[in-house]
Design an enzyme around this catalytic site. Structure first.
Site, PDB file in Angstrom:
ATOM      1  N   HIS A 210      -9.222  -1.247 -33.037  1.00 55.51           N
ATOM      2  CA  HIS A 210      -8.436  -2.104 -33.943  1.00 55.51           C
ATOM      3  C   HIS A 210      -7.110  -2.571 -33.361  1.00 55.51           C
ATOM      4  O   HIS A 210      -6.366  -3.290 -34.027  1.00 55.51           O
ATOM      5  CB  HIS A 210      -8.188  -1.398 -35.286  1.00 55.51           C
ATOM      6  CG  HIS A 210      -7.280  -0.195 -35.173  1.00 55.51           C
ATOM      7  ND1 HIS A 210      -7.753   1.067 -34.942  1.00 55.51           N
ATOM      8  CD2 HIS A 210      -5.939  -0.078 -35.264  1.00 55.51           C
ATOM      9  CE1 HIS A 210      -6.741   1.926 -34.900  1.00 55.51           C
ATOM     10  NE2 HIS A 210      -5.626   1.244 -35.079  1.00 55.51           N
TER      11      HIS A 210
HETATM   12  C1  UD1 Z   1      -2.380  -0.896 -39.162  1.00 55.19           C
HETATM   13  C2  UD1 Z   1      -1.192  -0.356 -38.408  1.00 55.19           C
HETATM   14  C3  UD1 Z   1      -1.652   0.359 -37.139  1.00 55.19           C
HETATM   15  C4  UD1 Z   1      -2.679   1.414 -37.465  1.00 55.19           C
HETATM   16  C5  UD1 Z   1      -3.821   0.801 -38.264  1.00 55.19           C
HETATM   17  C6  UD1 Z   1      -4.740   1.899 -38.696  1.00 55.19           C
HETATM   18  C7  UD1 Z   1       0.915  -1.625 -38.533  1.00 55.19           C
HETATM   19  C8  UD1 Z   1       1.797  -2.584 -37.827  1.00 55.19           C
HETATM   20  N1  UD1 Z   1      -0.280  -1.434 -37.988  1.00 55.19           N
HETATM   21  O1  UD1 Z   1      -3.010  -1.891 -38.349  1.00 55.19           O
HETATM   22  O2  UD1 Z   1      -0.555   1.003 -36.535  1.00 55.19           O
HETATM   23  O3  UD1 Z   1      -3.170   1.969 -36.266  1.00 55.19           O
HETATM   24  O4  UD1 Z   1      -3.294   0.160 -39.436  1.00 55.19           O
HETATM   25  O5  UD1 Z   1      -5.946   1.444 -39.197  1.00 55.19           O
HETATM   26  O6  UD1 Z   1       1.316  -1.073 -39.516  1.00 55.19           O
HETATM   27  N2  UD1 Z   1      -7.345  -5.635 -43.655  1.00 55.19           N
HETATM   28  C9  UD1 Z   1      -8.308  -5.745 -44.630  1.00 55.19           C
HETATM   29  N3  UD1 Z   1      -8.451  -4.705 -45.504  1.00 55.19           N
HETATM   30  C10 UD1 Z   1      -7.692  -3.596 -45.468  1.00 55.19           C
HETATM   31  C11 UD1 Z   1      -6.702  -3.508 -44.465  1.00 55.19           C
HETATM   32  C12 UD1 Z   1      -6.541  -4.542 -43.565  1.00 55.19           C
HETATM   33  O7  UD1 Z   1      -9.034  -6.733 -44.736  1.00 55.19           O
HETATM   34  O8  UD1 Z   1      -7.876  -2.679 -46.288  1.00 55.19           O
HETATM   35  C13 UD1 Z   1      -7.207  -6.767 -42.702  1.00 55.19           C
HETATM   36  C14 UD1 Z   1      -6.295  -7.841 -43.241  1.00 55.19           C
HETATM   37  O9  UD1 Z   1      -6.757  -9.076 -42.798  1.00 55.19           O
HETATM   38  C15 UD1 Z   1      -4.984  -7.550 -42.568  1.00 55.19           C
HETATM   39  C16 UD1 Z   1      -5.451  -7.047 -41.205  1.00 55.19           C
HETATM   40  O10 UD1 Z   1      -6.642  -6.315 -41.499  1.00 55.19           O
HETATM   41  O11 UD1 Z   1      -4.167  -8.664 -42.498  1.00 55.19           O
HETATM   42  C17 UD1 Z   1      -4.477  -6.146 -40.516  1.00 55.19           C
HETATM   43  O12 UD1 Z   1      -4.028  -5.134 -41.379  1.00 55.19           O
HETATM   44  P1  UD1 Z   1      -2.597  -4.456 -41.112  1.00 55.19           P
HETATM   45  O13 UD1 Z   1      -2.371  -3.312 -42.035  1.00 55.19           O
HETATM   46  O14 UD1 Z   1      -1.522  -5.492 -41.048  1.00 55.19           O
HETATM   47  O15 UD1 Z   1      -2.747  -3.921 -39.634  1.00 55.19           O
HETATM   48  P2  UD1 Z   1      -3.886  -3.038 -38.988  1.00 55.19           P
HETATM   49  O16 UD1 Z   1      -4.488  -3.766 -37.860  1.00 55.19           O
HETATM   50  O17 UD1 Z   1      -4.781  -2.497 -40.043  1.00 55.19           O
HETATM   51  N1  UDP Z   2     -11.134   7.376 -39.524  1.00 54.71           N
HETATM   52  C1  UDP Z   2     -12.015   7.396 -40.612  1.00 54.71           C
HETATM   53  N2  UDP Z   2     -13.014   6.464 -40.666  1.00 54.71           N
HETATM   54  C2  UDP Z   2     -13.195   5.515 -39.706  1.00 54.71           C
HETATM   55  C3  UDP Z   2     -12.283   5.500 -38.608  1.00 54.71           C
HETATM   56  C4  UDP Z   2     -11.262   6.438 -38.557  1.00 54.71           C
HETATM   57  O1  UDP Z   2     -11.892   8.258 -41.492  1.00 54.71           O
HETATM   58  O2  UDP Z   2     -14.122   4.699 -39.833  1.00 54.71           O
HETATM   59  C5  UDP Z   2     -10.021   8.372 -39.482  1.00 54.71           C
HETATM   60  C6  UDP Z   2      -9.911   9.199 -38.224  1.00 54.71           C
HETATM   61  O3  UDP Z   2     -10.682  10.383 -38.309  1.00 54.71           O
HETATM   62  C7  UDP Z   2      -8.427   9.509 -38.180  1.00 54.71           C
HETATM   63  C8  UDP Z   2      -7.786   8.259 -38.759  1.00 54.71           C
HETATM   64  O4  UDP Z   2      -8.827   7.618 -39.512  1.00 54.71           O
HETATM   65  O5  UDP Z   2      -8.136  10.629 -39.018  1.00 54.71           O
HETATM   66  C9  UDP Z   2      -7.261   7.362 -37.676  1.00 54.71           C
HETATM   67  O6  UDP Z   2      -6.898   6.135 -38.231  1.00 54.71           O
HETATM   68  P1  UDP Z   2      -6.841   4.792 -37.406  1.00 54.71           P
HETATM   69  O7  UDP Z   2      -7.640   4.906 -36.168  1.00 54.71           O
HETATM   70  O8  UDP Z   2      -7.149   3.697 -38.361  1.00 54.71           O
HETATM   71  O9  UDP Z   2      -5.284   4.663 -37.085  1.00 54.71           O
HETATM   72  P2  UDP Z   2      -4.342   5.136 -35.881  1.00 54.71           P
HETATM   73  O10 UDP Z   2      -4.472   6.609 -35.755  1.00 54.71           O
HETATM   74  O11 UDP Z   2      -4.751   4.378 -34.673  1.00 54.71           O
HETATM   75  O12 UDP Z   2      -2.983   4.717 -36.304  1.00 54.71           O
END
Ligand code: UD1
Ligand code: UDP
Length: 366
Positions: A210
């Site tokens: 991601h």
């Molecule tokens: C965010 C965090 C990242 C973390 C990741 C974990 C920031 C800057 N980034 O990244 O550090 O590793 O979460 O998963 O805070 N979206 C959906 N549904 C959801 C959530 C997101 O459709 O429930 C889509 C939306 O289009 C959104 C995009 O994903 O705009 C990005 O979501 P966002 O929370 O801004 O950043 P992540 O890439 O999820």
């Molecule tokens: N995780 C989950 N389901 C998934 C992918 C990740 O439950 O499909 C859990 C994973 O075990 C860990 C956390 O989500 O506990 C990590 O989150 P993510 O990778 O989204 O964020 P990051 O750690 O990179 O910020």
């Protein structure tokens, strides 16, 4: 004492759950009453990115849901600050607790500190030294304004002291993410998801992706899909896709390039996911937290990033940092397939008791 904890995005839920449980345990064994309120900013909002974690982790319904959703960094951060300020004005907590490095962490710590409310940052001190990552900015700012800095690995102490943070604000307590992993690992059978998809334990590669650097750029995403296809010629590939990634795969018309034998799914809930981790032959990821979970489980993890803010997972654990280099990643895949794997150790204080240490410190010092 009133403590208000913040969750917003997927990696926050499994870090706050053990903290909440440690508070409940402290209250019941000491006849003490720490009031705990939970705020969900709504940064992540899909059922599979949010609600399912409340069920899996036995978290109570949030006391406040800010419903902020997606947006640009400025929009998302600003909306959270505006809504969170209203909560703080009404609730006047003694402490705000934030975890990790997402935009919700930055927005809520900044709001609280400007209102004279103390802030505790759990998972403090991690640094990738790559300021192109939004998380690195969030970490640096949050750490610079927090009152309690709870550190999960020794590099955190070094980074914070190098930045001039006073030593008495830094507490090496271990890793709350491992508290959850240890606690929940035996709670659910693994059979369901593997059986449903006809996957043999220890005979599959689990993939998550991601990071914007990997999935926002069509050329990079295309190359990574090529890597997944190569792996899938040798081994089952299970790929629960993050919403950012699925949107980009659709946007760049790449879905038809994925080998049809790659098992694609929605993101999976926490209990299913940690069981998938435990039984994998290896993991390919760009996640932060998954590098730690695989190290604790002793499962090889190939990380598709140039840097890691969690160096202990490479130095002591089972993590291979491949860079954003699919050829290097494929080299590690082949080594793992040949049985040449790092053995790894469990890092210091990743023992399931980090949240208890945090609560004891807070009760003593607040
Ligand atoms: C965010 C965090 C990242 C973390 C990741 C974990 C920031 C800057 N980034 O990244 O550090 O590793 O979460 O998963 O805070 N979206 C959906 N549904 C959801 C959530 C997101 O459709 O429930 C889509 C939306 O289009 C959104 C995009 O994903 O705009 C990005 O979501 P966002 O929370 O801004 O950043 P992540 O890439 O999820
Ligand atoms: N995780 C989950 N389901 C998934 C992918 C990740 O439950 O499909 C859990 C994973 O075990 C860990 C956390 O989500 O506990 C990590 O989150 P993510 O990778 O989204 O964020 P990051 O750690 O990179 O910020």
């Amino acid at each position: 004492m009133k403590i208000l904890s913040v969750v917003g995005a997927r990696p926050n839920f499994m870090k706050i759950a053990p903290f909440k449980r440690a508070i409940d345990e402290f209250n019941s064994t000491n006849g003490f009453h720490i009031e705990h309120l939970l705020v969900h900013t709504g940064q992540h909002y899909d059922e599979k990115m949010s609600k399912i974690f409340f069920e899996d982790l036995e978290l109570p319904k949030p006391d406040f849901y800010l419903g902020v959703g997606g947006g640009s960094h400025a929009e998302q951060t600003a909306k959270i600050m505006i809504e969170f300020e209203k909560v703080l004005l009404n609730e006047k907590p003694n402490l705000v607790v934030v975890v990790g490095d997402v935009n919700s962490t930055l927005a809520c710590s900044l709001t609280a500190v400007k209102m004279g409310i103390k802030v505790a940052h759990i998972e403090s001190g991690l640094r990738s030294f790559d300021r192109n990552m939004p998380e690195e900015i969030n970490r640096i700012v949050t750490d610079s304004i927090s009152d309690f800095l709870f550190v999960s690995e020794p590099s955190g102490i070094k980074n914070l002291t190098n930045e001039g943070v006073r030593r008495e604000k830094i507490f090496f307590v271990g890793n709350v993410m491992i508290d959850s992993l240890k606690y929940y690992l035996n709670k659910n059978g693994i059979g369901k998801l593997l059986n449903k998809n006809n996957i043999t334990p220890h005979q599959y590669c689990l993939v998550t992706l991601h990071r914007p650097s990997n999935v926002d750029n069509p050329e990079n995403l295309d190359k990574i899909i090529g890597l997944l296809n190569n792996i899938s010629n040798e081994l089952t590939v299970f790929f629960p896709v993050h919403p950012r990634t699925s949107k980009n795969i659709a946007k760049y018309n790449l879905s038809q390039k994925l080998n049809s034998n790659i098992i694609i799914s929605e993101p999976v809930g926490y209990l299913d996911f940690i069981n998938l981790l435990k039984e994998a032959k290896f993991v390919l990821t760009d996640s932060g937290g998954i590098q730690e979970e695989t190290t604790w489980l002793g499962i090889p993890c190939i990380t598709l990033r140039n840097t890691t803010e969690r160096p202990v997972t490479v130095e002591e654990g089972t993590n291979y940092l491949a860079g954003e280099d699919v050829e290097r990643a494929y080299y590690y895949v082949q080594e793992i397939m040949k049985g040449n794997v790092k053995k790894g150790n469990i890092p210091e204080l990743w023992d399931g008791n980090a949240a208890k240490r945090i609560v004891n410190i807070l009760v003593e010092r607040l």
